[in-house]
Write a protein that holds these residues in place. Structure first.
Motif: not given
Length: 450
Positions: A160-185
């Protein structure tokens, strides 16, 4: 003596041919790159007339707009099943689209970086192809032999913002281990549920990447990601490498010499690597840039053709046994060139000595040359850039960006500053021949000189 001579003759006869004075046998010829699929030309022609989905001509779009375009395609066919599998940080739906009756499950996901939209456009085209052409031999084969699971626009808030990260400022492609973002989960849980045999991780990379050490831009980069730090190749990763060869065979007639390989250093936080570690033959496709393809519409088409080629190779099993060296030989992504280099201008700052300088500019939208910032200034004769403007005999006169403090009008150009300057015949900036005001004016991309 006779017995010794006989023994020597027998020993010579038993040696390899090379030792006996005969030429060694030549090594077996390496298997060539397979030819493009027989159906490629027909599908290419069909794409332009009856597959390409209207409404996605600009690569910057709202996620809601994408679903407005795609939903009628899905609802017009009983073969698609759509379910919501989560919500983004800001509450936007994450939808899983399933299609096909086959036993081989394939997971495809796009735009986990919100500003990487090429594959999302291509997935809309894939949906239309599957929905509108049920009798096409490719569609019939894919429906019979595969089960597709698609999670388009994994990061709708970033899109929606044409930005790399999600609304938490998290790079989802670096959240595959921690899974803190709802999109990664949501992506992780979908993968665990459907247990795919193959996965497609679909991205865009910087337009400035060069192919190896060449001056050629990378249009597409491929990667069969490693599943461990040793970067071993087991049967699962081997299948992904063979699939990459099948994709290369589709793309080579269009962008031969502009295909590279992404770095396969293992990243324990990345989705591609951890998906490969989960036993999924995973292929990363990175869309770079083609000069003149301002909204990546050519790359959108190539993504569509590449995906169909890969899915058909999976359905038929024809990827198995393809020569892996045709993947290994691909040059890696090389240097990242800047977007614009202005050379030979004389910097004119009030009350300061003049100096001949070069200026490097990068753009937030490099193909459109919008959103320019200063990368460097000085002697940049060895710098690589996608486009060069020669400004010998002209003065480079900075001016303030809108909203900038007054002192910026006479201050130096510094890295990370917005790129606002004139090229002028005089040091006062009265006889201007070209202006960069953040964006390049498409009506005058070059200085206006007699």
């Amino acid at each position: 003596m006779r017995r010794l001579a006989a023994l020597l003759l027998w020993s010579l006869a038993s040696l390899p041919n090379a030792w006996a004075g005969e030429a060694p046998e030549p090594p077996a010829a390496e298997a060539p790159l397979p030819p493009p699929p027989a159906w490629l030309a027909g599908l290419d022609a069909l794409y332009d007339a009856r597959i390409r989905v209207p409404g996605l001509e600009d690569r910057r779009f709202q996620p809601e707009h994408w679903w407005t375009v795609a939903t009628p395609l899905l609802e017009g066919s009983r073969r698609f099943q759509v379910e919501e599998v989560g919500r983004s940080v800001e509450g936007r739906p994450l939808r899983h689209v399933a299609w096909g009756d086959g036993d081989t499950h394939v997971l495809l996901w796009s735009q986990m970086h919100g500003d990487e939209s090429t594959a999302s456009m291509a997935l809309a085209d894939l949906f239309r192809f599957l929905a509108a052409h049920p009798g096409h031999p490719l569609v019939r084969r894919l429906h019979r032999d595969t089960r597709l699971h698609v999670l388009p626009i994994v990061n709708p808030d970033g899109a929606a913002r044409f930005e790399r990260r999600n609304a938490q400022g998290i790079d989802i492609n670096r959240d595959a281990r921690a899974l803190v973002s709802p999109e990664a989960r949501a992506l992780h849980d979908l993968r665990e549920r459907v247990r795919p045999a193959f996965g497609f991780n679909l991205h865009d990379q910087q337009v400035g990447y060069r192919v190896g050490g060449s001056t050629r831009g990378t249009a597409v980069a491929l990667l069969a990601p490693a599943f461990n730090e040793a970067r071993e190749v087991d049967a699962t990763r081997g299948s992904a490498i063979e699939l990459a060869v099948a994709v290369r065979a589709v793309l080579e007639p269009y962008i031969g010499g502009h295909i590279a390989k992404w770095d396969d250093t293992y990243n324990p936080r990345a989705f591609g690597d951890l998906t490969a570690g989960a036993g999924v033959s995973t292929l990363l496709i990175e869309s770079g840039g083609i000069e003149g393809d301002l909204h990546k519409q050519r790359l959108r088409k190539l993504n569509f053709l590449a995906l169909v080629g890969a899915l058909d190779a999976i359905a038929t099993g024809s990827h198995a046994g393809l020569p892996r060296q045709r993947y290994d030989e691909l040059p890696r992504n090389g240097k990242v060139w800047s977007d614009l280099l202005v050379t030979g201008a004389t910097l004119a700052l009030p009350g300061r000595p003049r100096a001949q300088v070069d200026v490097l500019v990068d753009f937030s939208q490099p193909l459109l040359e919008r959103g320019g910032t200063i990368e460097d200034i000085g002697d940049l004769a060895d710098a690589g850039a996608r486009r060069t403007i020669r400004a010998d005999g002209l003065f480079l006169v900075p001016f303030a960006a809108p909203g900038a403090p007054a002192q910026a009008r006479s201050g130096p150009l510094l890295p990370d500053m917005p790129a606002y300057f004139h090229l002028s015949r005089d040091p006062q900036g009265l006889d201007v021949v070209w202006t960069l005001a953040g964006d390049v004016d498409p009506a005058q991309p070059e200085p206006s000189l007699p």
